[in-house]
Enzyme design. Structure first.
Site, PDB file in Angstrom:
ATOM      1  N   SER A   1       0.897  -3.636   5.261  1.00 15.42           N
ATOM      2  CA  SER A   1       1.242  -3.730   6.672  1.00 15.42           C
ATOM      3  C   SER A   1       1.712  -2.367   7.156  1.00 15.42           C
ATOM      4  O   SER A   1       2.747  -1.870   6.713  1.00 15.42           O
ATOM      5  CB  SER A   1       2.354  -4.763   6.851  1.00 15.42           C
ATOM      6  OG  SER A   1       3.012  -4.542   8.067  1.00 15.42           O
TER       7      SER A   1
ATOM      8  N   ILE B   1       7.566   7.455 -10.131  1.00 10.96           N
ATOM      9  CA  ILE B   1       6.096   7.499 -10.115  1.00 10.96           C
ATOM     10  C   ILE B   1       5.580   7.446 -11.555  1.00 10.96           C
ATOM     11  O   ILE B   1       4.560   6.818 -11.845  1.00 10.96           O
ATOM     12  CB  ILE B   1       5.591   8.733  -9.333  1.00 10.96           C
ATOM     13  CG1 ILE B   1       5.964   8.563  -7.853  1.00 10.96           C
ATOM     14  CG2 ILE B   1       4.086   8.915  -9.490  1.00 10.96           C
ATOM     15  CD1 ILE B   1       5.680   9.763  -6.974  1.00 10.96           C
TER      16      ILE B   1
ATOM     17  N   GLY C   1       0.816  -1.224   0.000  1.00  8.45           N
ATOM     18  CA  GLY C   1       0.000   0.000   0.000  1.00  8.45           C
ATOM     19  C   GLY C   1       0.842   1.261   0.000  1.00  8.45           C
ATOM     20  O   GLY C   1       0.513   2.244   0.656  1.00  8.45           O
TER      21      GLY C   1
ATOM     22  N   LYS D   1       5.760  22.345 -10.340  1.00  8.53           N
ATOM     23  CA  LYS D   1       7.124  22.047 -10.803  1.00  8.53           C
ATOM     24  C   LYS D   1       7.189  22.261 -12.313  1.00  8.53           C
ATOM     25  O   LYS D   1       6.458  21.616 -13.070  1.00  8.53           O
ATOM     26  CB  LYS D   1       7.466  20.595 -10.452  1.00  8.53           C
ATOM     27  CG  LYS D   1       8.814  20.152 -10.990  1.00  8.53           C
ATOM     28  CD  LYS D   1       9.123  18.704 -10.626  1.00  8.53           C
ATOM     29  CE  LYS D   1      10.398  18.259 -11.313  1.00  8.53           C
ATOM     30  NZ  LYS D   1      10.613  16.816 -11.207  1.00  8.53           N
TER      31      LYS D   1
ATOM     32  N   ALA E   1       2.729   2.907  -5.266  1.00  4.82           N
ATOM     33  CA  ALA E   1       2.420   1.980  -6.364  1.00  4.82           C
ATOM     34  C   ALA E   1       1.111   1.236  -6.083  1.00  4.82           C
ATOM     35  O   ALA E   1       0.239   1.137  -6.956  1.00  4.82           O
ATOM     36  CB  ALA E   1       3.560   0.990  -6.548  1.00  4.82           C
TER      37      ALA E   1
ATOM     38  N   VAL F   1       9.770   8.481   0.489  1.00  9.60           N
ATOM     39  CA  VAL F   1      10.410   9.564  -0.249  1.00  9.60           C
ATOM     40  C   VAL F   1       9.836   9.495  -1.668  1.00  9.60           C
ATOM     41  O   VAL F   1       9.124   8.562  -1.993  1.00  9.60           O
ATOM     42  CB  VAL F   1      11.949   9.471  -0.284  1.00  9.60           C
ATOM     43  CG1 VAL F   1      12.572   9.967   0.993  1.00  9.60           C
ATOM     44  CG2 VAL F   1      12.397   8.059  -0.584  1.00  9.60           C
TER      45      VAL F   1
ATOM     46  N   PRO G   1      13.402  21.930 -18.795  1.00  6.97           N
ATOM     47  CA  PRO G   1      12.037  22.424 -18.613  1.00  6.97           C
ATOM     48  C   PRO G   1      10.984  21.415 -19.082  1.00  6.97           C
ATOM     49  O   PRO G   1      11.261  20.594 -19.946  1.00  6.97           O
ATOM     50  CB  PRO G   1      12.008  23.643 -19.543  1.00  6.97           C
ATOM     51  CG  PRO G   1      12.944  23.293 -20.660  1.00  6.97           C
ATOM     52  CD  PRO G   1      13.995  22.370 -20.078  1.00  6.97           C
TER      53      PRO G   1
ATOM     54  N   ALA H   1       9.104  14.416  -6.147  1.00  4.53           N
ATOM     55  CA  ALA H   1       9.051  15.178  -7.394  1.00  4.53           C
ATOM     56  C   ALA H   1       8.489  14.296  -8.499  1.00  4.53           C
ATOM     57  O   ALA H   1       8.776  13.099  -8.553  1.00  4.53           O
ATOM     58  CB  ALA H   1      10.452  15.648  -7.761  1.00  4.53           C
TER      59      ALA H   1
END
Ligand code: FAD
Length: 503
Positions: free
Chosen positions: A39, A347, A13, A78, A16, A47, A96, A50
């Site tokens: 768990s 991510i 959990g 961002k 992801a 962490v 950018p 970004a």
């Protein structure tokens, strides 16, 4: 005849697990029933602050309100990543999220820019022709202009957020869509003696959770795909030698920048990610070249605000499982592999895997064709990101530490060497139609790392140099004027998505 729903068990959990659970519950409610096991005692990596602009598409497909999400995760905007000291100490450039130039003409803007440089005409740094770079350095933010003809539409944006708040936010979304959650520590994985498929996971309490399809989101321990199914891990540390990070958040005492910073250090690099309530910092390093103790001391010395936690060391290895989908198990997130956070890609990789799974979602009997296609897509994403990351290290002139000597002189994958040679010759890019890091990203990093084209595309020879120089200057001024009319980044956040104040 209506098809039977598959029982999908999501193992883990973290970001992801809850991204997978929320997306499957939202997008395939007639095809699957989702149960997530996690768990609290083990916890999440916590962490990963970004992101890349693709996350906006993920949130939109889930119907998540942007301002609500940003307030809940204490997010900031961002516009890209600033790299300091990479090719040479004292250098800096910004990668950018958005184009250079206006995006019209015969060829990409950087060819005209190269031509002006070659002709000795007055020309500014490439970043000054980018809306996102100009806004970032002016510390301004406003949403992109919806009219694609306007220069104010030529940028994109992502978020910097508190990673410990994103999974709980998604949990509410997923549970609201019908996903079930089971709390408990998994102690065993049961495999079918004949097929080798996963049949159930066993919990410490003695309970069994059966399923048709298992999504392994267990993080670095890789409970199912790695431990139970034994899928090999391809180690890429010869190209990406950083294998640890020491993280230490601090109070935000400097400007709330709408960009992440990545500053090169003696044995790696350091991130700085400003959020609404604090700034995330961490030193990503190679344990071959520096001790934990020295890395800890270096981050303590470097943070630009009062520390709000002790430095915490995390260990990892660059690489990926040879296949992410094996039998009836699909690995998503850190269980499938890890590429260090230099370009904030983890991510994104979760999102890519979840998106591919939704598109190729199986029937009860899994088709090898779908499974192979999924693995092909994930390989492509990993390989491309790997090459892009290696470019940052390899294209350097630094020779001031053993770490920089190593990465500067190491041999790189052929796929990357070809790309570098093409760009150096006359600014040509290997074109991608889909996936992450399209043209502008490569242009930013090549030029920022001092790989400057020796020539340009000959179609850029058409306009006379004087006219070209005048047009480029007008564009630069227009971009600057638009950026200066935008609100300050912090002011925009305070109006649009302020975090809830503690009572
Ligand atoms: C130093 C560092 C910096 C990073 N920076 C970024 C960044 O800037 N941007 C970005 O996109 N990504 C970043 N990442 C990656 C990001 O943190 C992860 O991709 C993201 O958090 C997803 O993690 P996960 O859900 O796969 O694993 P985890 O967060 O580790 O979650 C694993 C889950 O599995 C559960 N679990 C494990 N074992 C068991 C068991 N036996 N029984 C029950 N449950 C179990 C845990 O409780 C947890 O819920 C960074 C990673 C590191 C290490």
């Amino acid at each position: 005849m209506e098809e039977h729903k598959l029982n999908v068990v999501v193992v883990g959990g973290g970001t992801a697990g809850w991204m997978a659970a929320a997306a499957l519950s939202k997008l395939l409610p007639t095809r699957c029933a989702v149960t997530l096991v996690e768990s609290e005692a083990i916890g999440i990596v916590g962490v990963g602050e970004a992101t890349l602009p693709h996350i906006r598409g993920f949130n939109e497909r889930l119907g998540i309100d942007e301002a609500e999400f940003m307030a809940a995760t204490r997010a900031t905007f961002k516009l890209g990543i600033e790299f300091r000291d990479w090719a040479r100490k004292g250098d800096s450039y910004l990668h950018p999220f958005g184009a250079f130039g206006r995006g019209h003409g015969q060829v990409d803007f950087h060819h005209y820019w190269s031509r002006l440089r070659e002709a000795g005409a007055p020309v500014a740094e490439l970043g000054e022709y980018s809306m996102a770079v100009t806004m970032a350095y002016a510390n301004r933010f406003a949403l992109p202009d919806p009219d694609p003809a306007m220069i104010g539409s030529t940028f994109n944006y992502a978020y910097q957020f508190d990673a410990t708040l994103f999974a709980p936010f998604l949990r509410k979304v997923a549970e609201g869509l019908g996903a079930q959650r089971i709390e408990g520590r998994i102690v065993d994985v049961e495999l079918d003696g004949e097929t080798g498929n996963v049949t159930a996971i066993k919990l410490e309490s003695g309970d069994r959770v059966e399923g048709d399809l298992f999504i392994d989101c267990s993080g670095f321990v890789s409970l199912i795909i790695g431990k139970a199914l034994g899928e090999a891990f391809e180690d890429w540390s010869q190209w990406l030698p950083c294998d640890r990070a020491v993280a230490m958040p601090c109070r935000t005492e400097t400007a709330l920048t709408p960009y992440t910073s990545a500053t090169a250090m003696n044995a790696g690099w350091r991130w700085r990610i400003p959020l609404q309530h604090r700034t995330g910092n961490g030193y990503v390093y190679s344990s071959e070249f520096i001790s934990d103790e020295d890395a800890r001391a270096a981050i303590v010395a470097a943070v630009e605000g009062e520390p709000i936690a002790e430095p915490r060391v995390l260990k990892f290895k660059a690489g990926r499982r040879t296949r992410s989908w094996v039998r009836n198990c699909v690995a998503v997130g850190l269980s499938s592999g890890f590429l260090e956070p230099l370009e904030s890609t983890s991510i994104y990789l979760i999102q890519a895997a979840v998106g591919a799974l939704v598109e190729l979602f199986p029937e009860r009997n899994i088709s090898p064709v779908d499974r192979d296609e999924f693995n092909r897509l994930i390989d492509m994403e990993y390989d491309r990101i790997r090459d892009f990351l290696i470019l940052h290290y390899h294209a350097t002139e630094r020779s001031d530490s053993p770490f920089w000597d190593y990465v500067r002189t190491m041999s790189v994958p052929e796929t990357l060497q070809e790309k570098i040679d093409l760009f150096r010759r006359r600014g040509r890019l290997v074109k991608y139609r889909e996936g992450v890091f399209l043209d502008a990203s490569w242009i930013a990093v090549y030029t920022g790392q001092r790989i400057v084209p020796e020539g340009h595309d000959r179609r850029a020879d058409l306009p006379p140099v004087d006219a070209l120089a005048r047009e480029a200057e007008a564009l630069r001024r227009e971009i600057r004027a638009i950026a200066e009319r935008m609100p300050d980044h912090r002011a925009h956040i305070e109006l649009y998505c302020p975090m809830a104040q503690a009572a």
